[in-house]
Write a protein that holds these residues in place. Sequence first.
Motif, short mmCIF file in Angstrom:
data_model
loop_
_atom_site.label_atom_id
_atom_site.label_comp_id
_atom_site.label_asym_id
_atom_site.label_seq_id
_atom_site.Cartn_x
_atom_site.Cartn_y
_atom_site.Cartn_z
N PRO A 546 0.80 -1.23 0.00
CA PRO A 546 0.00 0.00 0.00
C PRO A 546 0.83 1.28 0.00
CG PRO A 546 -0.96 -1.59 1.50
CD PRO A 546 0.35 -2.16 1.07
N ALA A 547 2.05 1.23 0.52
CA ALA A 547 2.89 2.44 0.56
C ALA A 547 3.35 2.85 -0.83
CB ALA A 547 4.10 2.20 1.46
N LEU A 548 3.31 1.93 -1.80
CA LEU A 548 3.76 2.26 -3.15
C LEU A 548 2.97 3.41 -3.76
CD1 LEU A 548 4.42 -1.28 -4.69
CD2 LEU A 548 6.10 0.56 -4.36
N SER A 549 1.71 3.54 -3.37
CA SER A 549 0.88 4.62 -3.90
C SER A 549 1.37 5.99 -3.44
CB SER A 549 -0.58 4.42 -3.46
OG SER A 549 -0.70 4.54 -2.04
N GLN A 550 2.22 6.01 -2.42
CA GLN A 550 2.70 7.27 -1.87
C GLN A 550 4.12 7.63 -2.31
OE1 GLN A 550 0.46 9.12 -0.13
NE2 GLN A 550 -0.87 7.41 -0.75
N HIS A 551 4.62 6.91 -3.29
CA HIS A 551 6.01 7.10 -3.71
C HIS A 551 6.30 8.55 -4.08
CE1 HIS A 551 9.69 6.64 -6.18
NE2 HIS A 551 9.95 5.62 -5.35
N ASP A 552 5.44 9.16 -4.90
CA ASP A 552 5.67 10.55 -5.31
C ASP A 552 5.56 11.50 -4.13
OD1 ASP A 552 6.05 9.70 -7.89
OD2 ASP A 552 4.03 10.22 -8.58
N ASN A 553 4.64 11.22 -3.20
CA ASN A 553 4.49 12.08 -2.02
C ASN A 553 5.71 12.01 -1.11
OD1 ASN A 553 1.92 12.88 -2.83
ND2 ASN A 553 0.91 11.24 -1.71
N VAL A 554 6.29 10.83 -1.00
CA VAL A 554 7.50 10.69 -0.18
C VAL A 554 8.65 11.46 -0.82
CG1 VAL A 554 9.14 9.07 0.83
CG2 VAL A 554 6.74 8.44 0.69
N ILE A 555 8.77 11.38 -2.14
CA ILE A 555 9.82 12.15 -2.83
C ILE A 555 9.64 13.64 -2.55
CG2 ILE A 555 10.69 12.87 -5.09
CD1 ILE A 555 10.12 10.06 -6.11
N ALA A 556 8.39 14.12 -2.68
CA ALA A 556 8.13 15.54 -2.46
C ALA A 556 8.45 15.94 -1.02
CB ALA A 556 6.67 15.85 -2.78
N PHE A 557 8.15 15.05 -0.08
CA PHE A 557 8.40 15.34 1.33
C PHE A 557 9.88 15.50 1.62
CE2 PHE A 557 9.11 14.31 5.75
CZ PHE A 557 8.07 14.93 6.42
N TYR A 558 10.72 14.62 1.08
CA TYR A 558 12.14 14.59 1.42
C TYR A 558 13.04 15.33 0.43
CZ TYR A 558 11.34 11.25 5.20
OH TYR A 558 10.93 10.66 6.35
N GLU A 559 12.47 15.98 -0.56
CA GLU A 559 13.31 16.72 -1.50
C GLU A 559 13.72 18.05 -0.87
OE1 GLU A 559 13.51 17.89 -6.27
OE2 GLU A 559 11.78 16.82 -5.46
N GLN A 560 14.86 18.04 -0.22
CA GLN A 560 15.38 19.18 0.53
C GLN A 560 16.63 19.73 -0.13
OE1 GLN A 560 13.82 20.22 3.58
NE2 GLN A 560 12.26 18.78 2.83
#
Length: 730
Positions: A546-560
């Motif tokens: 289920p976490a695969l659906s959040q892959h783009d959101n995780v990238i956006a969160f950690y793109e620092q």
Amino acid sequence: MTLNNGALNNGSATQSDNKLNQDKATPLRVAVLVLNKGDTALNGLSDELAHDSSLMIELAQFTTDLEMALNLVAAGEVVTIESQQSTLLFMPALMAAQRKLHPHAYLAGMQYDQTAQGASVKALGQAKRDLAKVNCQRSLVIDSEQMYQQSQVAFDALCQLINDIAQRTITRDDNSRHYWFTERYQARVATLNLQLKPENEPMSHVAMVLTQGTGRLKASSLLKAERLFCLLSGTSEAELSQGLWALAAKLDNIKMMADDSKISSALLALMQQNLHEFKLSTSPRFALTLQASNIESLAQEIVSMSDALSRVFKEKGQYKTPAGSYFTAAPLGQSHLAFVYPGVGTVYHDMLSELHHYFPALFARLEQQGDLKAMLQADAIYHSDKQVAEQMSLGNMAIAGVGASYLLSKLLMDEFDVKPQYALGYSMGEASMWASLDVWQQPHLLIDKTKSDPLFTSVISGDLTAVRQAWQLPLDEAIEWNSFVVRSAPEPITALLDRYPRVYLAITQGDTCVIAGCQHSCRELLKELGKRGIAANRVTAMHTTPALSQHDNVIAFYEQNIMAEAVNHPVTFISAADTGKGIDRGVGDQQGQLSPKLIATSIADTFCHSLDFTALVQSATRQGARLFVEVGADRQNCTLIDKILKHSDREQLLDNRLSSSANLTSQCCTVPLNAKGSSDIATLLKAIGQLISHRVPVSLTVLQLGLKRQLALHQQLNGNDANTLSRGEA
């Protein structure tokens, strides 16, 4: 000049005509310093100022003495109140600033009333402070029938509170102590309330308000007569043996001293000379560490180490004792040094609570750089109720875990000058490594994001909306999610997953795995597997489908944004995102440099896929990592890595690909910086000793400076001028 209390009381300040109470709207501006007997004292404060130019009051009646001192300070005098153990020095705050002194605290308010609340309200009003901003409140009852003894108790309580402010330490009701956290840019504020008996006096309560001064107490010494630490170096077994017995002879000479204080001083001098000689040695091939709690134990450690040397050299192995003594005949060196960052769930109640006593400057720097209180989730971690820390949300645990790793990384790198060659992380430990090793420009920005972003509050934790969507559940159907640690290889579990679509193999770690998903389905799978699972009782869908659906959101969160120099960082960062695919390389190796997008994508790949920690460790060893230092709360990763290396050895031996004399277990070493249930400092010194024996460059300056202060203190206490104030300790 000494003032006689009895003579001065005739016409001295009283509660009714106290000059300082005439204008209750004006805060007191009194600089206060505590001088404990035998302590070296204040930067820039000379003996002439402290004794010849100051007025001294001998402690007799605490409140009367204190009023007298404050009235004299209001007239521009420097005053000390003396007791058998301590001295309180008072002076106008402006005078302290002009003399460039750094007070431990400022007395900003002192008021009387018929009730404790009334006195406190008045004192806070005088100090221009809000009760909501008071970080520490202490109360004490003084019985006039035992005035002298009670005055001493009250005086000691005031000195302790000022010391705590200067040491940035909070003492809880159970006498446990931890760092005194405050909101960012806010000074520490404390109150001391005294109840004077008999209570029928018109003003039976007095309240004092103290605020943080610019002075801090010096760092406590990591080494002392009850915590011995010696280093020996040599190019051969014979040289090390000779060094051991030479040290034993010195101990025998020290034991002959009749006076315990002289023995303590001699041990401090011995360690100081030992560290100096070791520092001057020209990088010999071998080094060993000896640690003990007293001279007798140190002598025994020498015997044990001497007996073990021949075997260790023959096997090219290592030897360590419970006390922390350590030697390896196969030093790994900095070129094989890897920092390992643990994931969510390793933080615990009161973690790292001792460290600020020994590294106050480090804590001060971290406070200036960001919100240290939020970074360590102090309100939960240091709450008086242990269950508060145990029941933290996933997001808060993640923040505290990164904070602990960040603090320990800075301690190891800034205080001991230890530099890693490799870095890897367990699960969200990958975020910790990027935050801790000077890659992200502003890692503190992630604190508020983690607390508020739906990704951590409801999507892969909390309400688990990503799971609800994947399972196509209606909003009114509850999700009973759990994860279980099971002792099993991954293959038998994987073979059953098709029959349990709501169960996922989340983590593979040596001889155990972690499955997660529907609690009922997990229990059914475990039953069919014939294995017992240990419930983690933690709600997170990381490392599941289920976490695969959040892959783009995780990238956006950690793109620092990253630091300019981090583009070509000297550390090789190893990610489970690559090793899970069977690729042995560091993040950015293929591209030639690091970038915010590359780092964020690597984290997202690890976050959203099953974690194979076994593959990560094996890949790290193939790339050259051998000396694994766990930089975070507790030592769970060290335990896992040890198991993974032993498991890998067994597999290779079965395949006849490896001789027993060349196994990974003997070629590698794990070193925890922290361990739940153990002393922070004892564990740290054991780690430092292991790194030194592995010939990793380690700065000894912190150890040497602490010993220098300890020796100065001992010399002062044993001299004729034990109360002399000297420079440099404010």
